[in-house]
Design a protein around this motif. Structure first.
Motif, PDB file in Angstrom:
ATOM      1  N   GLN A 199      36.977  19.846  18.999  1.00 58.06           N
ATOM      2  CA  GLN A 199      38.101  18.984  19.353  1.00 58.06           C
ATOM      3  C   GLN A 199      39.420  19.705  19.128  1.00 58.06           C
ATOM      4  N   ILE A 200      39.519  20.436  18.006  1.00 59.67           N
ATOM      5  CA  ILE A 200      40.751  21.185  17.719  1.00 59.67           C
ATOM      6  C   ILE A 200      41.007  22.236  18.798  1.00 59.67           C
ATOM      7  N   LEU A 201      39.954  22.974  19.171  1.00 59.21           N
ATOM      8  CA  LEU A 201      40.111  23.991  20.201  1.00 59.21           C
ATOM      9  C   LEU A 201      40.484  23.354  21.534  1.00 59.21           C
ATOM     10  N   GLY A 202      39.884  22.195  21.821  1.00 59.53           N
ATOM     11  CA  GLY A 202      40.200  21.501  23.063  1.00 59.53           C
ATOM     12  C   GLY A 202      41.662  21.113  23.148  1.00 59.53           C
ATOM     13  N   ASP A 203      42.239  20.738  21.996  1.00 61.68           N
ATOM     14  CA  ASP A 203      43.649  20.348  21.969  1.00 61.68           C
ATOM     15  C   ASP A 203      44.574  21.526  22.248  1.00 61.68           C
ATOM     16  N   HIS A 204      44.067  22.761  22.079  1.00 66.05           N
ATOM     17  CA  HIS A 204      44.888  23.946  22.294  1.00 66.05           C
ATOM     18  C   HIS A 204      44.954  24.337  23.766  1.00 66.05           C
ATOM     19  N   LEU A 205      44.084  23.776  24.597  1.00 65.75           N
ATOM     20  CA  LEU A 205      44.039  24.173  25.999  1.00 65.75           C
ATOM     21  C   LEU A 205      44.825  23.192  26.869  1.00 65.75           C
ATOM     22  N   GLN A 206      45.595  23.743  27.774  1.00 64.74           N
ATOM     23  CA  GLN A 206      46.306  22.923  28.751  1.00 64.74           C
ATOM     24  C   GLN A 206      45.312  22.452  29.816  1.00 64.74           C
ATOM     25  N   PRO A 207      45.575  21.306  30.464  1.00 64.41           N
ATOM     26  CA  PRO A 207      44.658  20.816  31.506  1.00 64.41           C
ATOM     27  C   PRO A 207      44.345  21.855  32.573  1.00 64.41           C
ATOM     28  N   ALA A 208      45.352  22.613  32.993  1.00 58.78           N
ATOM     29  CA  ALA A 208      45.140  23.637  34.029  1.00 58.78           C
ATOM     30  C   ALA A 208      44.196  24.731  33.525  1.00 58.78           C
ATOM     31  N   GLU A 209      44.346  25.085  32.228  1.00 59.37           N
ATOM     32  CA  GLU A 209      43.465  26.107  31.659  1.00 59.37           C
ATOM     33  C   GLU A 209      42.029  25.608  31.575  1.00 59.37           C
ATOM     34  N   ARG A 210      41.843  24.354  31.177  1.00 54.94           N
ATOM     35  CA  ARG A 210      40.493  23.782  31.103  1.00 54.94           C
ATOM     36  C   ARG A 210      39.845  23.769  32.489  1.00 54.94           C
ATOM     37  N   ALA A 211      40.619  23.377  33.505  1.00 56.14           N
ATOM     38  CA  ALA A 211      40.082  23.325  34.864  1.00 56.14           C
ATOM     39  C   ALA A 211      39.687  24.711  35.353  1.00 56.14           C
ATOM     40  N   ALA A 212      40.532  25.699  35.055  1.00 58.38           N
ATOM     41  CA  ALA A 212      40.245  27.069  35.498  1.00 58.38           C
ATOM     42  C   ALA A 212      38.981  27.607  34.840  1.00 58.38           C
ATOM     43  N   ILE A 213      38.831  27.354  33.553  1.00 56.31           N
ATOM     44  CA  ILE A 213      37.639  27.826  32.850  1.00 56.31           C
ATOM     45  C   ILE A 213      36.393  27.143  33.398  1.00 56.31           C
ATOM     46  N   SER A 214      36.480  25.830  33.635  1.00 56.77           N
ATOM     47  CA  SER A 214      35.335  25.082  34.151  1.00 56.77           C
ATOM     48  C   SER A 214      34.922  25.594  35.529  1.00 56.77           C
ATOM     49  N   LEU A 215      35.903  25.839  36.405  1.00 60.44           N
ATOM     50  CA  LEU A 215      35.611  26.325  37.749  1.00 60.44           C
ATOM     51  C   LEU A 215      34.961  27.702  37.705  1.00 60.44           C
ATOM     52  N   GLU A 216      35.493  28.585  36.852  1.00 59.35           N
ATOM     53  CA  GLU A 216      34.942  29.934  36.753  1.00 59.35           C
ATOM     54  C   GLU A 216      33.527  29.906  36.195  1.00 59.35           C
ATOM     55  N   TYR A 217      33.284  28.997  35.261  1.00 61.82           N
ATOM     56  CA  TYR A 217      31.943  28.884  34.666  1.00 61.82           C
ATOM     57  C   TYR A 217      30.935  28.423  35.719  1.00 61.82           C
ATOM     58  N   ARG A 218      31.350  27.480  36.584  1.00 61.55           N
ATOM     59  CA  ARG A 218      30.458  27.032  37.656  1.00 61.55           C
ATOM     60  C   ARG A 218      30.140  28.182  38.618  1.00 61.55           C
ATOM     61  N   LYS A 219      31.143  29.002  38.881  1.00 57.64           N
ATOM     62  CA  LYS A 219      30.921  30.151  39.774  1.00 57.64           C
ATOM     63  C   LYS A 219      29.905  31.115  39.160  1.00 57.64           C
ATOM     64  N   VAL A 220      30.027  31.365  37.864  1.00 50.52           N
ATOM     65  CA  VAL A 220      29.100  32.272  37.182  1.00 50.52           C
ATOM     66  C   VAL A 220      27.680  31.728  37.259  1.00 50.52           C
ATOM     67  N   LYS A 221      27.530  30.421  37.016  1.00 52.14           N
ATOM     68  CA  LYS A 221      26.196  29.833  37.074  1.00 52.14           C
ATOM     69  C   LYS A 221      25.631  29.895  38.495  1.00 52.14           C
TER      70      LYS A 221
END
Length: 533
Positions: free
Chosen positions: A189-211
């Motif tokens: 939860q603490i780490l999640g609070d450090h990420l901006q919404p745009a950063e979370r979306a970018a990481i999620s999209l890149e992770y889907r591409k890797v999978k």
């Protein structure tokens, strides 16, 4: 900031009201005094969760105060009407624009008062009224929580479905073992609070591409082979592909590393320090409320000094910390003015200490202040030799050591007598203080500390000037030189006073261990009788 915490019926606290400090809140108390329960209750009302799960998922019969449950069962079995036990946790906040959505008058204030706040209430579900009454005809100590409901609401009487951003909370429990799954819920939860919404979306999209790419690489040849093998069995052969559902999101596989080592494999002290630093980082969306359980755990003295210094430097005016501790060093360093002394349904604050006294103890962080804070009765003496002799006289008079009578004897070790008495007075502690006269009349020594003394509660005992300036000549006068020479094993050729003054602690130890009867100086005997009561 939280301006009031009210807890009713939750675990050890039948009815507790706490008015926390604006910045640091150091929760100190004996075992089972409710420190962790207070922290847990505050976190529950701030987040709606406990142990990473919602309140309704974690609700169990042991949440309810046993005294209230026992009283309910006794009345129902006697045929007396009684309402089912409930739990209420109510947090009131300062009236600031960011919290206006929480503002209302649906709270327990009398007279009615409108302010921002939240409540977590656990009460019976009226839909199960018949089942509850049937159970109550032959009740057991374990309440049927299946028929209860958890309500998380604002003071405006609006249901809270997710934690408001203004109530961002970080929870760090250094007592727990490292998480086997990589990182625990609170750190995630603490780490999640450090990420901006745009950063979370970018990481999620890149992770889907890797999978997805794995289906075209490592899994491609496997799927080709499986198609040929199973083609004769059915028309739709099985293929392997990476799961793209929400339950396999990137948060479950991306873990922090420290110097290339997974966080979960770091030392527990390092894990705790990193969590605290992340939660209090000035350069991120910081948690408004930080809950730290025993930061001293798993840390060396040097590491603890570093951590406390970092906590002091990072704590801002808009961040409120709640810290439980069993360390005098933590208590002294972060400030006695932040102390909240916990007991069953009580929370006492220090409000009378002079700022200079608070600063004084901060400069002496190694002094065992916590023993003064927690002791029921205390005796302050000047040094180790005074402590040893006092305990010997106490055993002679009362037949057992002071500790067995609930009395803690503590050497001041250079601590200012005035500072020690001021702290005891602020805590309303029963204290006996002994000191040498150093050639000064006792009345003159008493005058500067008179305002902290209290007849029958806080007394100062000083030997007469005529009997000697310090403990050693007083012992010689009242015990007699021949007896002391025999007890200490001092030859007639040696100067007794010189030897005792030079070997203070050794002399006191030999006096303590002798089977011979000693005659104590009157001021020590008076202090012994006063301390015992």
């Amino acid at each position: 900031m939280i301006v009031q915490v009210k807890i009713e019926g939750y675990r050890i606290h039948k009815s507790l009201v706490v008015v926390p400090n604006r910045r640091f809140n150091l929760l100190v108390g004996a075992n089972e005094s409710g420190k962790s329960t207070l922290m847990e209750a505050v976190a529950l009302a701030l987040t709606g969760r406990i142990n990473g799960r919602s309140a309704s998922e974690e609700l169990n019969p042991h949440w309810f105060n046993t005294d209230l449950v026992d009283d309910f069962i006794r009345k129902r079995k006697a045929g007396t009407p009684a309402a089912f036990p409930e739990i209420l946790i109510e947090l009131s906040f300062e009236d600031i624009p960011e919290l206006q959505s929480l503002c209302g008058a649906v709270n327990t204030y009398v007279p009615t008062r409108a302010c921002p706040g939240v409540t977590m209430k656990v009460s019976i579900n009226s839909e199960y009224a018949d089942e509850l009454e049937a159970w109550a005809r032959d009740p057991t100590p374990l309440l049927p929580v299946e028929y209860y409901k958890c309500e998380w609401r604002t003071f405006a009487d609006k249901e809270i479905t997710s934690r408001p951003k203004a109530l961002a909370t970080a929870i760090i429990d250094s007592r727990t073992v490292r998480a086997t799954s990589g990182i625990d819920y609170h750190l995630r939860q603490i780490l999640g609070d450090h990420l901006q919404p745009a950063e979370r979306a970018a990481i999620s999209l890149e992770y889907r591409k890797v999978k997805a790419s794995m289906s075209q690489t490592a899994l491609s040849s496997v799927n080709t082979r499986m198609k040929s093998v199973h083609a004769t069995l059915h028309d739709q052969p099985i293929e392997l592909a990476m799961d793209q559902s929400a339950r396999t999101s990137w948060e479950g596989v991306v873990t922090p590393h420290v110097e290339s080592v997974p966080f979960s494999m770091s030392g527990q002290g390092q894990q705790s320090a990193i969590k605290i630093s992340l939660a209090m980082n000035r350069n991120a969306e910081r948690a408004q409320f930080v809950m730290v359980e025993e930061p001293e755990n798993h840390l060396t003295h040097t590491s603890l000094v570093t951590l406390l210094g970092r906590m002091e430097s990072l704590a801002g005016e808009q961040q409120q910390l709640f810290i439980t501790t069993h360390s005098s060093f933590v208590l002294n360093r972060l400030g006695l003015d932040a102390l909240i002394l916990m007991g069953k349904d009580t929370a006492a604050k220090l409000t009378e200490l002079d700022p200079e006294t608070v600063a004084y103890f901060k400069k002496l962080p190694g002094y065992d202040t916590l023993r003064i804070v927690l002791a029921k009765k205390i005796v302050l003496v000047e040094g180790p030799s005074d402590e040893i002799v006092f305990e010997r006289v106490f055993r002679d008079v009362h037949g057992k050591p002071p500790m067995q009578c609930g009395i803690d004897v503590l050497s001041m070790r250079g601590l200012s007598l005035a500072r020690g008495l001021e702290l005891c007075a602020a805590l309303n502690k029963s204290v006996s203080t002994l000191r040498d006269n150093d050639g000064i009349e006792p009345a003159d020594l008493r005058s500067p500390v008179e305002k902290w003394l209290k007849a029958g509660a806080r007394e100062l005992f000083i030997g007469e000037v005529a009997d000697g300036k310090t403990l050693e000549p007083q012992l010689i006068k009242h015990c007699g030189e021949p007896l002391l020479r025999e007890i200490l094993g001092i030859t007639p050729a040696a100067d007794l006073l010189t030897w005792m003054t030079r070997e203070k602690t050794e002399a006191a130890l030999r006096i303590s261990e002798t089977t011979k009867k000693i005659v104590p100086p009157p001021y020590i005997l008076d202090a012994v009788k006063f301390a015992h009561g």
